[in-house]
Motif scaffolding. Sequence first.
Motif, mmCIF file in Angstrom:
data_model
loop_
_atom_site.group_PDB
_atom_site.id
_atom_site.type_symbol
_atom_site.label_atom_id
_atom_site.label_comp_id
_atom_site.label_asym_id
_atom_site.label_seq_id
_atom_site.Cartn_x
_atom_site.Cartn_y
_atom_site.Cartn_z
ATOM 1 N N ALA A 106 -5.981 81.067 88.772
ATOM 2 C CA ALA A 106 -5.862 79.746 88.050
ATOM 3 C C ALA A 106 -5.555 78.747 88.933
ATOM 4 N N GLY A 107 -6.433 77.580 89.061
ATOM 5 C CA GLY A 107 -6.104 76.595 89.733
ATOM 6 C C GLY A 107 -6.123 75.389 88.648
ATOM 7 N N GLN A 108 -5.130 74.440 89.007
ATOM 8 C CA GLN A 108 -5.147 73.307 88.049
ATOM 9 C C GLN A 108 -5.004 72.099 89.345
ATOM 10 N N SER A 109 -5.972 71.317 88.895
ATOM 11 C CA SER A 109 -6.337 69.982 89.753
ATOM 12 C C SER A 109 -6.431 70.352 91.153
ATOM 13 N N SER A 110 -7.257 71.336 91.391
ATOM 14 C CA SER A 110 -7.469 72.100 92.708
ATOM 15 C C SER A 110 -7.904 71.221 93.886
ATOM 16 N N TYR A 111 -7.786 71.199 95.115
ATOM 17 C CA TYR A 111 -8.445 70.792 96.226
ATOM 18 C C TYR A 111 -9.348 71.931 96.520
ATOM 19 N N ALA A 130 -20.537 83.579 99.298
ATOM 20 C CA ALA A 130 -20.528 84.930 100.062
ATOM 21 C C ALA A 130 -20.026 86.055 99.408
ATOM 22 N N ALA A 131 -19.334 85.821 98.261
ATOM 23 C CA ALA A 131 -18.478 86.954 97.353
ATOM 24 C C ALA A 131 -19.605 88.048 96.946
ATOM 25 N N GLN A 132 -19.083 89.201 96.967
ATOM 26 C CA GLN A 132 -19.878 90.553 96.670
ATOM 27 C C GLN A 132 -19.180 90.879 95.071
ATOM 28 N N ASP A 133 -17.904 90.715 95.072
ATOM 29 C CA ASP A 133 -17.259 91.225 93.897
ATOM 30 C C ASP A 133 -17.333 89.994 92.676
ATOM 31 N N LEU A 134 -18.007 90.313 91.597
ATOM 32 C CA LEU A 134 -18.378 88.997 90.590
ATOM 33 C C LEU A 134 -17.314 89.231 89.406
ATOM 34 N N THR A 135 -16.655 90.553 89.451
ATOM 35 C CA THR A 135 -15.960 90.703 88.297
ATOM 36 C C THR A 135 -14.474 89.938 88.027
ATOM 37 N N GLN A 136 -14.320 89.169 89.226
ATOM 38 C CA GLN A 136 -13.057 88.465 89.086
ATOM 39 C C GLN A 136 -13.027 87.280 87.908
ATOM 40 N N ARG A 137 -12.041 86.957 87.371
ATOM 41 C CA ARG A 137 -11.986 85.757 86.343
ATOM 42 C C ARG A 137 -11.101 84.722 86.851
ATOM 43 N N PHE A 138 -11.648 83.460 86.608
ATOM 44 C CA PHE A 138 -10.923 81.929 87.017
ATOM 45 C C PHE A 138 -10.747 81.171 86.062
ATOM 46 N N TYR A 139 -9.799 80.528 86.029
ATOM 47 C CA TYR A 139 -9.423 79.626 85.024
ATOM 48 C C TYR A 139 -9.114 78.176 85.821
ATOM 49 N N ILE A 140 -9.890 77.214 85.453
ATOM 50 C CA ILE A 140 -10.012 75.896 86.205
ATOM 51 C C ILE A 140 -9.511 74.865 85.173
ATOM 52 N N HIS A 193 -0.259 72.836 80.151
ATOM 53 C CA HIS A 193 -1.515 73.684 79.869
ATOM 54 C C HIS A 193 -1.316 75.102 80.475
ATOM 55 N N LEU A 194 -0.009 75.239 80.836
ATOM 56 C CA LEU A 194 0.286 76.567 81.107
ATOM 57 C C LEU A 194 0.005 77.664 80.095
ATOM 58 N N ASP A 195 0.247 77.253 78.816
ATOM 59 C CA ASP A 195 0.122 78.475 77.842
ATOM 60 C C ASP A 195 -1.441 78.731 77.847
ATOM 61 N N GLU A 196 -2.323 77.799 78.058
ATOM 62 C CA GLU A 196 -3.619 78.094 77.993
ATOM 63 C C GLU A 196 -4.239 78.925 79.305
ATOM 64 N N VAL A 197 -3.433 78.604 80.510
ATOM 65 C CA VAL A 197 -3.710 79.729 81.691
ATOM 66 C C VAL A 197 -3.519 80.805 81.510
ATOM 67 N N LEU A 198 -2.161 81.101 80.773
ATOM 68 C CA LEU A 198 -1.748 82.512 80.625
ATOM 69 C C LEU A 198 -2.217 83.173 79.448
ATOM 70 N N ARG A 199 -2.599 82.530 78.403
ATOM 71 C CA ARG A 199 -3.440 83.140 77.462
ATOM 72 C C ARG A 199 -4.584 83.874 78.021
ATOM 73 N N PHE A 200 -5.328 83.002 78.989
ATOM 74 C CA PHE A 200 -6.590 83.416 79.705
ATOM 75 C C PHE A 200 -6.522 84.672 80.470
ATOM 76 N N LEU A 201 -5.464 84.604 81.389
ATOM 77 C CA LEU A 201 -5.234 85.429 82.251
ATOM 78 C C LEU A 201 -4.587 86.760 81.816
ATOM 79 N N PHE A 202 -3.623 86.772 80.933
ATOM 80 C CA PHE A 202 -3.097 87.885 80.559
ATOM 81 C C PHE A 202 -2.982 87.866 78.775
ATOM 82 N N ALA A 203 -3.865 87.808 78.245
ATOM 83 C CA ALA A 203 -4.393 87.939 76.810
ATOM 84 C C ALA A 203 -4.017 89.708 76.668
ATOM 85 N N PRO A 204 -3.422 89.705 75.465
ATOM 86 C CA PRO A 204 -3.118 91.168 75.262
ATOM 87 C C PRO A 204 -4.435 92.052 75.289
#
Length: 494
Positions: free
Chosen positions: A309-314, A325-335, A380-391
């Motif tokens: 999860a990146g917030q206002s990322s450089y 070049a990534a081969q593993d496309l199963t990763q999940r990202f929050y932006i 917006h940390l609650d949105e980040v955490l709900r996305f990453l660690f939803a039950p």
Amino acid sequence: MQRIILAVVIFLSFCFSTLGFCQTPFKDFLARANRLPNPADKNAVIDSFMLATRFPYTEVDPASPTGYAAYFVYRGTPSSITVAGDFNFWNTSADPLQQLPATNFWYLGKNFESDARLDYKFVLNGNTWILDPNHGKTVTGGYGPNSELAMPGYVQPEEIEYRPAIAHGRIETITMSSKFLNNSRTVKIYLPPDYDTSTRRPGLIIVHDGLEYISLAYMDRVLDYLHNRREISTPIAIFIPPVNRSPEYTGSQRELFGRFIVEEVLPYVAARYRVDTVANRRANLGASAGGHITFYLAFKYPNVFGLGAGQSSYISSELQALAAAAQDLTQRFYIDVGTYDLSGFLQTNRNWRDQLSNRGFAVRYAEFHEGHSWGNWRAHLDEVLRFLFAPDTVTAVAQKEQTPVSFALQQNSPNPWSASSHEGTTLIFSLAAPTPVSLKVVNILGQTVWQQNWPSLNAGRYEVPLRAKLPPGIYFYQLHALEKVLTKKMMVLP
């Protein structure tokens, strides 16, 4: 006495204006004050206005492109006064206040969206920075407190408040040394409220600029709040500060910093705490340059970190090359990013979203009418955490005892279901043999809006609660397993 009566009449006229009898009360107030030839009368009107108004003053403005206006106000005798903030990249000369003739009243009107929230300060005589003396609401950032403009539609983040009545996680503080970086730093480790009373193995999140995420973003409070509401499967959080921030996050030490995290921090945590070691249960989180190291670690170590999860990322060209070049496309990202963010950040984060989505990564993206600030990120940390660690992504797969005789996907229950309900709905499927599994929800345009992957599930019947915040409409959920795809339709209500 006549002046007092005049001031009262004009004050009452202003009050009627604010109740809807004119379209722009502030402009009406200025026009009335300007019509008065006597400076004492002008100041009497201003006194009444100041007593009756909260600042910065906001109003509906039909002539504004956003429909709303905010007015910054100052009373005093500087030679000049400007307002610097998120909305002008903290430029001390971009937005000067105008002085009402024959008074000490200064003002500036600007247009903002109804839900905007922005940091600002006044600058007197070109070099003296002060908080807004007419406004007590401040937000603390990396350089101290700023005044906060919150437009009428902005909702203050209740999750950052300390709540003594709920269960709290505990924070352990350690000093961690690195043989790779040849330095030491203070690290804080958050353990969930149920860590000592349950047998579950929590996920894990590495938090960059970690001490600021506690002191300025109150992330420990947000974790407690979401845990109490059962909106996440609460992870262990490792709050790691930088020692040499730019070299470690974006420069020459980033590779060594990555080895510090993967070869020193993670083994230390795994040896001392009950923690899950599966990649799709481990995340990085960071803001600005911290967002850069978040994505760098994800692509350098895809078998270690399945979440980021990146917030206002450089976003650097190096990150773009790693993603390509990534081969593993199963990763999940929050932006997420602010529409008043640093110059260029909004577009580069939009481009980053598009690149990751087009490659096939699951991406949650959000823009907020805010700036490059902790006031933005903490809300917006609650949105980040709900996305990453939803039950449903962590604990919800419950295998039943009976073994099915076929590969099947059942109708979700309930259906239709309301996205505003905490209960959500349940997706049910059966497997006839051990297999990797992917379960996803797509909208009518074919865009993936929710996805969960398991490297391998045994034969059995599974129930997966779905509590995603989906807009009302028709969706399709798909089960990918055993080289087959099964699809069913469901309806989401408001």
